[in-house]
Design an enzyme around this catalytic site. Sequence first.
Site, mmCIF file in Angstrom:
data_model
loop_
_atom_site.group_PDB
_atom_site.id
_atom_site.type_symbol
_atom_site.label_atom_id
_atom_site.label_comp_id
_atom_site.label_asym_id
_atom_site.label_seq_id
_atom_site.Cartn_x
_atom_site.Cartn_y
_atom_site.Cartn_z
ATOM 1 N N SER A 142 42.132 94.993 -11.349
ATOM 2 C CA SER A 142 42.396 95.943 -10.104
ATOM 3 C C SER A 142 43.177 97.180 -10.676
ATOM 4 O O SER A 142 43.693 96.989 -11.772
ATOM 5 C CB SER A 142 43.430 94.955 -9.285
ATOM 6 O OG SER A 142 43.694 95.880 -8.244
ATOM 7 N N TYR A 155 50.523 89.786 -6.918
ATOM 8 C CA TYR A 155 49.084 90.274 -7.246
ATOM 9 C C TYR A 155 49.245 91.214 -8.446
ATOM 10 O O TYR A 155 48.656 91.339 -9.479
ATOM 11 C CB TYR A 155 48.664 91.048 -5.791
ATOM 12 C CG TYR A 155 47.130 91.327 -6.077
ATOM 13 C CD1 TYR A 155 46.244 90.366 -5.761
ATOM 14 C CD2 TYR A 155 46.885 92.953 -6.370
ATOM 15 C CE1 TYR A 155 44.810 91.038 -5.729
ATOM 16 C CE2 TYR A 155 45.423 93.032 -6.384
ATOM 17 C CZ TYR A 155 44.622 92.256 -6.237
ATOM 18 O OH TYR A 155 43.240 92.475 -6.143
HETATM 19 P P1 NAD Z 1 36.884 88.111 -1.207
HETATM 20 O O1 NAD Z 1 38.034 87.744 -0.234
HETATM 21 O O2 NAD Z 1 35.575 88.791 -0.304
HETATM 22 O O3 NAD Z 1 36.263 87.314 -2.072
HETATM 23 C C1 NAD Z 1 37.083 86.247 -2.918
HETATM 24 C C2 NAD Z 1 36.116 85.263 -3.379
HETATM 25 O O4 NAD Z 1 36.974 84.260 -4.145
HETATM 26 C C3 NAD Z 1 35.309 84.381 -2.176
HETATM 27 O O5 NAD Z 1 34.058 84.137 -2.757
HETATM 28 C C4 NAD Z 1 36.447 83.214 -2.286
HETATM 29 O O6 NAD Z 1 35.725 81.959 -1.767
HETATM 30 C C5 NAD Z 1 36.743 83.050 -3.592
HETATM 31 N N1 NAD Z 1 37.999 82.254 -3.764
HETATM 32 C C6 NAD Z 1 39.041 82.213 -3.439
HETATM 33 N N2 NAD Z 1 40.069 81.320 -3.756
HETATM 34 C C7 NAD Z 1 39.141 80.554 -4.771
HETATM 35 C C8 NAD Z 1 39.376 79.308 -5.294
HETATM 36 N N3 NAD Z 1 40.666 78.696 -5.224
HETATM 37 N N4 NAD Z 1 38.645 79.021 -6.131
HETATM 38 C C9 NAD Z 1 37.396 79.304 -6.021
HETATM 39 N N5 NAD Z 1 37.070 80.440 -5.560
HETATM 40 C C10 NAD Z 1 37.963 80.985 -4.675
HETATM 41 O O7 NAD Z 1 37.776 89.094 -2.220
HETATM 42 P P2 NAD Z 1 37.033 90.497 -2.765
HETATM 43 O O8 NAD Z 1 37.619 91.668 -2.459
HETATM 44 O O9 NAD Z 1 35.519 90.408 -3.158
HETATM 45 O O10 NAD Z 1 37.620 90.199 -4.240
HETATM 46 C C11 NAD Z 1 37.294 89.640 -5.627
HETATM 47 C C12 NAD Z 1 37.970 89.986 -6.598
HETATM 48 O O11 NAD Z 1 38.427 91.453 -6.789
HETATM 49 C C13 NAD Z 1 39.226 89.340 -6.490
HETATM 50 O O12 NAD Z 1 39.803 89.177 -7.835
HETATM 51 C C14 NAD Z 1 40.155 90.774 -6.061
HETATM 52 O O13 NAD Z 1 41.660 90.604 -6.542
HETATM 53 C C15 NAD Z 1 39.559 91.973 -6.761
HETATM 54 N N6 NAD Z 1 39.708 93.107 -6.244
HETATM 55 C C16 NAD Z 1 39.506 93.421 -4.918
HETATM 56 C C17 NAD Z 1 39.636 94.606 -4.532
HETATM 57 C C18 NAD Z 1 39.292 95.085 -3.061
HETATM 58 O O14 NAD Z 1 39.811 96.163 -2.821
HETATM 59 N N7 NAD Z 1 38.461 94.512 -2.413
HETATM 60 C C19 NAD Z 1 40.232 95.634 -5.286
HETATM 61 C C20 NAD Z 1 40.627 95.488 -6.543
HETATM 62 C C21 NAD Z 1 40.379 94.220 -7.105
#
Ligand code: NAD
Length: 260
Positions: A142, A155
Amino acid sequence: MLTGKTAIVTGSTSGIGLAIAEALAAQGANLVLNSFTDREEDHAIAAQLTADHGIEAAYIKADMADGDACRKLVEQTVSRFSAVDVLVNNAGIQHVAPVEDFPVDKWNAIMAINLSSAFHTTAAAVPHMRDAGHGRIINIASAHGLRASPNKSAYVAAKHGLVGLTKTVALENAGKGITCNAVCPGFVLTPLVEKQIEDRMRETGLDRETTIRDVILEKQPSKQFATVDQIAGAVVYLASDAAAQITGTTLSIDGGWTAQ
Ligand code: NAD
């Protein structure tokens, strides 16, 4: 093209992980999808990828908060597909609170899911990648792996840790055909961010548009969300032969956030 290769994407039933799985499948990779649930719709995603792209896809339930389950996910993948060529550590959660009020269970869950899971899957995958002389490990970190924001202590600590893990794994495997890199998105409109928008609207009393522009995207100079497809495109590139000499680095997709 990734025809014949096998990829694991953790946390791939939603948001960024789902887009990455679809993009890798479109390149011909066989896919292991994952989350901690075992719903009909989880398995339906795998069936859809198979139908759309003529690849093999399987959904494997594994809780990324559980180190043994992380390792087992890799071993089940190797048993079924005889390889793990691409490992995308994407599963992640968020919780927002000042450090003095940060619930201990939330801290532990964020550390386990956002950081330790990548340690466990990587530890399980590297011996198979070494045997194959090829591997791509791509950690979805991130902008918060490179910069801090208030109220996100767990985080920010986990994502900085993930960037550190990325560099170390890259060094341990340099010259062995295995690369390890981190993708560092700014804000991407997914369910994880949708919750933050709703929370901030409640706190500030601002409308949705103003909350997004002035609060959520405060640090993102483009004032635009990155898209899940843009993140997936970077992962496809890092998984390709063209990226064979890119290792131990971070790729920011953040509308200029970390240029500041
Ligand atoms: P999201 O909530 O849409 O998806 C998260 C996914 O992880 C889902 O499929 C969920 O079921 C799964 N998950 C959660 N807990 C879990 C567990 N204990 N075991 C297995 N799977 C699990 O979130 P997202 O925004 O798509 O985030 C995905 C990644 O990208 C994360 O690591 C997040 O930190 C990172 N990220 C997101 C953003 C953003 O702005 N959305 C920015 C930077 C980084």
